[in-house]
Design an enzyme around this catalytic site. Structure first.
Site, PDB file in Angstrom:
ATOM      1  N   GLY A 137       0.762   3.706  -3.164  1.00 54.05           N
ATOM      2  CA  GLY A 137      -0.474   4.360  -3.582  1.00 54.05           C
ATOM      3  C   GLY A 137      -1.333   4.971  -2.492  1.00 54.05           C
ATOM      4  O   GLY A 137      -2.225   5.762  -2.785  1.00 54.05           O
ATOM      5  N   HIS A 138      -1.069   4.638  -1.237  1.00 55.55           N
ATOM      6  CA  HIS A 138      -1.913   5.190  -0.171  1.00 55.55           C
ATOM      7  C   HIS A 138      -1.254   6.442   0.386  1.00 55.55           C
ATOM      8  O   HIS A 138      -0.496   6.396   1.342  1.00 55.55           O
ATOM      9  CB  HIS A 138      -2.177   4.161   0.937  1.00 55.55           C
ATOM     10  N   ILE A 139      -1.549   7.525  -0.278  1.00 61.05           N
ATOM     11  CA  ILE A 139      -1.018   8.859  -0.025  1.00 61.05           C
ATOM     12  C   ILE A 139       0.442   8.939  -0.512  1.00 61.05           C
ATOM     13  O   ILE A 139       1.392   8.930   0.287  1.00 61.05           O
ATOM     14  CB  ILE A 139      -1.116   9.302   1.454  1.00 61.05           C
ATOM     15  N   TRP A 193       0.801  -1.229   0.000  1.00 61.72           N
ATOM     16  CA  TRP A 193       0.000   0.000   0.000  1.00 61.72           C
ATOM     17  C   TRP A 193       0.830   1.273   0.000  1.00 61.72           C
ATOM     18  O   TRP A 193       0.298   2.354  -0.236  1.00 61.72           O
ATOM     19  CB  TRP A 193      -0.953   0.006   1.208  1.00 61.72           C
ATOM     20  N   LEU A 225       0.539   6.257   4.582  1.00 56.67           N
ATOM     21  CA  LEU A 225      -0.132   5.954   5.850  1.00 56.67           C
ATOM     22  C   LEU A 225      -0.751   4.571   5.737  1.00 56.67           C
ATOM     23  O   LEU A 225      -1.433   4.268   4.751  1.00 56.67           O
ATOM     24  CB  LEU A 225      -1.240   6.974   6.133  1.00 56.67           C
TER      25      LEU A 225
END
Length: 157
Positions: A65-67, A62, A72
């Site tokens: 792509g997660h911020i 993640w 995070l």
């Protein structure tokens, strides 16, 4: 106002698992990106407590792509890690080989961030244990601070 941490972590060596990843794999079927436990620090059926951890690395699926630029850990992945810890507890206590999946989550609150480089300490306290259902109070802790809490309900699938 956050509740107190379910158990005193000060008397534990958080870097010394009593159950390593290979032993976890004999109980928990998740692999590759969905493997969310690195070790178990304490398994205490008498007090209905289990404590495990996940080391958060820059190679988590993640992170990219997660911020982007400020990764995070998604809350749903924190809950998945806690659920895997609960499953380990359930399977070791009941000796049941059936799959224990999410039956529900309740009273979930996210209280802090989890980022690469963190060690996410996972705590589960068993509240109910039946042949087809288990209920746990769960928490995640980073650097002594509560980052999430919630009730996880597991159902045999």
């Amino acid at each position: 106002m956050p509740q107190d941490i379910l158990t005193d972590l000060n008397n534990l060596d958080l870097n010394k698992p009593t159950v390593d990843i290979e032993a976890i794999r004999t109980v928990i079927p998740h692999r590759y990106e969905m493997e969310q436990l690195n070790g178990i620090i304490k398994f205490d059926p008498e007090n209905k407590i289990i404590i495990g951890y996940k080391d958060i690395s820059n190679s988590e699926f993640w992170v990219r792509g997660h911020i982007p630029g400020r990764p995070l850990m998604p809350g749903v992945i924190m809950l998945e890690a806690a659920a895997q810890l609960c499953t380990y507890y359930y399977k070791k206590i009941t000796q049941d080989d059936r799959f224990l999946g999410f039956g529900g989550i309740d009273k979930v609150k996210f209280r802090g961030k989890v980022i690469p480089g963190d060690k996410l300490i996972l705590i589960a306290k068993n509240k109910e244990l039946r042949s087809r259902r288990a209920v746990f109070d769960t928490q995640g802790v980073v650097d002594g601070k509560l980052v999430f809490e919630g009730v996880i309900i597991g159902m045999v699938v």
